[in-house]
Structure formats: C-alpha cells, structure tokens
Scaffold this active site. Structure first.
Site, short mmCIF file in Angstrom:
data_model
loop_
_atom_site.label_atom_id
_atom_site.label_comp_id
_atom_site.label_asym_id
_atom_site.label_seq_id
_atom_site.Cartn_x
_atom_site.Cartn_y
_atom_site.Cartn_z
N ASN A 15 15.87 -2.88 -3.50
CA ASN A 15 14.92 -3.92 -3.11
C ASN A 15 15.49 -5.25 -3.61
OD1 ASN A 15 12.78 -5.72 -2.90
ND2 ASN A 15 11.24 -4.31 -3.71
N ARG A 79 15.22 -2.37 1.41
CA ARG A 79 14.16 -3.24 1.88
C ARG A 79 14.82 -4.39 2.65
NH1 ARG A 79 10.65 -7.82 -1.37
NH2 ARG A 79 9.13 -8.20 0.27
N HIS A 168 5.55 -7.95 3.60
CA HIS A 168 5.02 -6.99 2.61
C HIS A 168 4.46 -5.75 3.30
CE1 HIS A 168 4.07 -10.74 -0.07
NE2 HIS A 168 5.21 -10.20 -0.50
N ARG A 229 4.31 -20.99 -3.32
CA ARG A 229 4.19 -21.35 -1.90
C ARG A 229 2.76 -21.80 -1.59
NH1 ARG A 229 6.61 -15.67 0.14
NH2 ARG A 229 7.86 -15.44 -1.76
N GLU A 372 6.35 0.24 -3.28
CA GLU A 372 7.22 -0.03 -2.13
C GLU A 372 8.44 0.89 -2.15
OE1 GLU A 372 6.84 -4.19 -3.44
OE2 GLU A 372 7.04 -4.76 -1.33
#
Ligand SMILES: Nc1ncnc2c1ncn2[C@@H]1O[C@H](COP(=O)(O)OP(=O)(O)O)[C@@H](O)[C@H]1O
Ligand SMILES: CC(=O)OP(=O)(O)O
Ligand SMILES: [Mg+2]
Length: 403
Positions: A15, A79, A168, A229, A372
């Site tokens: 990842n 990923r 995501h 962000r 994940e």
C-alpha cells in the site's frame, strides 16, 4: 503465468501512499500475517524516494524470514488509487496495465506515481509472480450516472474524463460488509453509510452491498474536510484566488490539497492534537473541529436521503475508529433520523468492531476497524486462484468475530 503451486498461499500486499509504504504478508490458508511494517517520511532525508522505500521493505521482509524470493508467495497485491473508467475489477498487471495507470497520474498526482513505483520494483524482483492491482475507485464504479456526473458541458466532460470516481473503495467495501456482519444481516440486504475518516476522508452510501454515492470525485479532494484537504468548496474560490490573489494553478492546487482542511483552519492536522487544544479552550482548534463535524453531519443527512432507509452508519480509519468526540458531535441531534449514539458505549476504547448506538436507535451506529490489506489480499488471491468467492467471506465468520 503457470498454475499456482497449491502450497503457495501467501499474498504480499503493498500500500504505497504519497509519503509512506505499508506492507503486509498474509497467509490465506490460515489468516495469519507473518510479516508487516511501514516505511514513512519518504522524501524527507533518509528515505530519498519510493524506490529506496521499496528496497527497505524488501530488506525488512527478508529480516522477518519472509523474503520476496519465498516460494510460498502466490501473488503480490498492490493498492492503486486511481483506475479511471477502465479498471473496475482487480486486474492482473501487465505492461499495458502499467501504461494505463501511468496515464491516470494527472488525476491522482500524489498517489498513482507511488503505486507505479511499487509495481515496477516488485515486478523486477519477481517477474514470475502474478501481481494484481486493486483500485480505490473500483467499488464506486457502480454509482449511477446521476451521482457520477458533474453538471457541466457533456462534450468537455467526456473529452477530459471529468466525472466523479470516488476513492478509498477497498475500505468502503470491506467496512460496509463487516457492518452487515456485525448486525448479523446479509450485506445484500443492508443499507450503510460508511465514514472513512483518516488523513484523507470520504463518505459513501452503500445500498444492498452496492455503492450508490460517495463524497470524493474526480480526485481525492472533493467532499469531507480532511487533515490537509479542503473538501467541498465553491469552484469560484479558485478563479477568485487566481484573478484577485494572483496565485498560479499549482499554488492553488498545493493550497487546497496540502495547506487546507484541519491544518489550514487551525495549524494542526492531527485530531488528537486538536482535541488537546480544544480542552484548553483554543478557539481555532474548536472551529476546525466544528467545521469538520458540520460537514460530516451534512453528508449523513444527504446520504440518508439518497438511501431512503439506513440500517447502519459505520465509522472507520484513524479518526473514525478512535475519536469518540467526532462520532458524538457528528451525529448529535439526529434523533429525528432515528440515530442515537449511546455516550457510554461510544466512550469505550478498543480495537474490535462494536456498536455505539443506544438500544432505541433505529439506525445502528458502529465502529469498524478497516482492513484494506485483507481486502486487497482477498481480491488478489481470488483472482490468481480462480476462487469462486473472495476469501474474506470466510475470514469474517458470521457471528463470532466481533463479539
Ligand atoms: N486516538 C486518536 N484520536 C483521534 N484521532 C486519532 C487517534 N489516533 C489516530 N487519529 C487520527 O487518525 C489520522 C490518521 O488516520 P489513518 O487512517 O491512519 O490515515 P491514513 O491511512 O490516511 O494515513 C491521524 O491524522 C489522526 O488525526
Ligand atoms: C485516496 C486517498 O485520499 O488516500 P489517502 O487517504 O491514503 O491519502
Ligand atoms: Mg488510509
């Protein structure tokens, strides 16, 4: 590619993020994780770039007795953040796939280059091994057109691939399924709002296991307030900053992606630090928190309307799993929507999936640690072994895992 050796049951998951590489080795035969780790602060001194980070990962794996040369490996799962419209399934990586992922770099400049480096290094080290790309965007590809399209000129949108993709997705897929299991329901009969609140943050509306709406868009900038962000804003803010503020496109890009969100509002992007400052009466930290939870509450209301019936709201990732204050504040006053958080349950800390709603709450509120890496390993393993069913369905036993 030759048929996999039946004794080879391990999947290495990489990842690669903008400034870190997380890795996990999973044994799909017994669910164990023989090796894992993270290389952080890439680009800041000691670790020059992602290629250097991958070298450290390879060395660490070897030191943990799980080197990349191991015959027990059946696949590497990567990923990949942006898959555009082409990649909506886990995909066996070829030169052509790498070239397509490279074309998507402008849509995920912080993420896709890191993913590509990971793929290239792993392919060079093990050219014989199947490598699988699992895309953040894939789970959201089921969004209906009316949720995926921006209301702009169609020819322009089509010419430049301007539409909502969402990110995501691996986490939203895993957590929505795990939430259904926690409620002892079938995912296909469960409607869930998933709130993935990490450094990047996104919400999704999942109807019967299928994503119908999510808060991130063309890039991972739209939607919720994040660590650095901005999330949603009037697009005219950009014209205003350019025309009146004299800022360049790159300066505005950096402002909105790296110097906004919680960091921009109060100077800190870590929710733990913001909590400490709020306890001391710090007004800027309080405002940052209030803006963050107000945005979340708006999305919960909107997604309740999108879904019609909500069975569960699931909080996940660093903030969602750990901040009782965020969960409580985001859902405060939503009794009219059938949402009632139990303050005692919500305050209990822990690493297991759990319910934090009161007995009266029509909507179950859950904390579900995301995974994940497991989801990526499952999808990669299923692809290379032609398993009819993703192994996560047996990795998450129906009744006992979350008790
Ligand atoms: N105990 C905690 N309380 C509140 N926030 C926390 C806690 N632990 C971690 N976090 C938050 O989680 C964020 C990181 O989440 P994570 O899911 O690990 O992010 P990512 O994978 O995007 O790097 C941190 O920025 C921090 O604000
Ligand atoms: C897509 C995205 O925002 O990822 P992350 O949260 O890892 O930065
Ligand atoms: Mg994350």
């Amino acid at each position: 590619m030759t048929d996999p050796d039946p004794a080879a049951t391990r999947v290495l998951v990489l990842n690669s993020g903008s400034s870190s590489v997380k890795y996990q080795l999973l044994d799909m035969a017994d669910g164990s994780r023989p090796a894992s780790g993270i290389v952080e602060r890439i680009g800041e001194g000691e670790v020059a770039d992602h290629a250097a980070a991958l070298k450290i990962v390879a060395d660490e794996l070897a030191a943990q007795g799980a080197g990349l040369d191991s015959p027990a490996l059946v696949a590497v799962g990567h990923r990949v953040v942006h898959g555009g419209t082409r990649f909506t399934e886990p995909t066996l990586i070829t030169d052509d796939v790498v070239a397509e992922v490279e074309k998507l770099v402008p849509l995920a400049p912080l993420h896709n280059p890191a993913n590509i480096t990971g793929i290239k290094v792993a392919r060079r080290m093990r050219p014989d091994l199947p490598q699988v790309a699992v895309f953040d965007t894939a789970f959201h590809s089921t969004m209906p057109e009316h949720a995926a399209r921006y209301a702009i000129d169609t020819a322009t949108a089509d010419a430049y691939g301007v539409r909502r993709y969402g990110f995501h997705g691996t986490s939203h897929a895993y957590v929505s399924r795990a939430a259904a299991r926690l409620l002892e329901r079938e995912p296909g009969e469960t409607n869930t709002i998933v709130l993935h609140l990490g450094n990047g943050a996104s919400a999704s509306a999942v109807s019967g296991g299928v994503c119908v709406e999510t808060s991130m868009g063309l890039t991972p900038l739209e939607g919720l307030v994040m660590g650095t962000r901005s999330g949603d804003l009037d697009p005219a803010v950009i014209f205003h900053l350019a025309r009146v503020g004299g800022m360049s496109t790159d300066e505005i890009d950096t402002l909105l992606n790296k110097r906004s969100g919680l960091l921009g509002l109060c100077g800190d992007n870590d929710m733990r630090e913001i909590g400490r400052r709020m306890a001391e009466g710090d007004r800027a930290a309080q405002l940052a928190f209030d803006v963050y939870v107000h945005r979340l509450r708006k999305y919960v209301g909107a997604y309740t309307a999108v879904l019609g019936r909500v069975d569960a709201i699931a909080f996940t990732a660093g903030v969602g799993e750990n901040s009782a204050a965020v969960r409580e504040a985001a859902l405060r006053g939503l009794e009219g929507l059938g949402v009632e958080v139990d303050p005692v349950r919500n305050a209990v800390r822990g690493s297991a999936s759990r319910l934090v709603s009161s007995g009266n709450s029509r909507v179950a509120v859950a904390v579900i640690p995301t995974d994940e890496e497991l989801e990526i390993a499952d999808q990669a393993y299923a692809l290379v072994t032609d398993a009819a069913q993703a192994p996560s369905d047996w990795n998450i036993p129906l009744r006992n895992k979350y008790r």
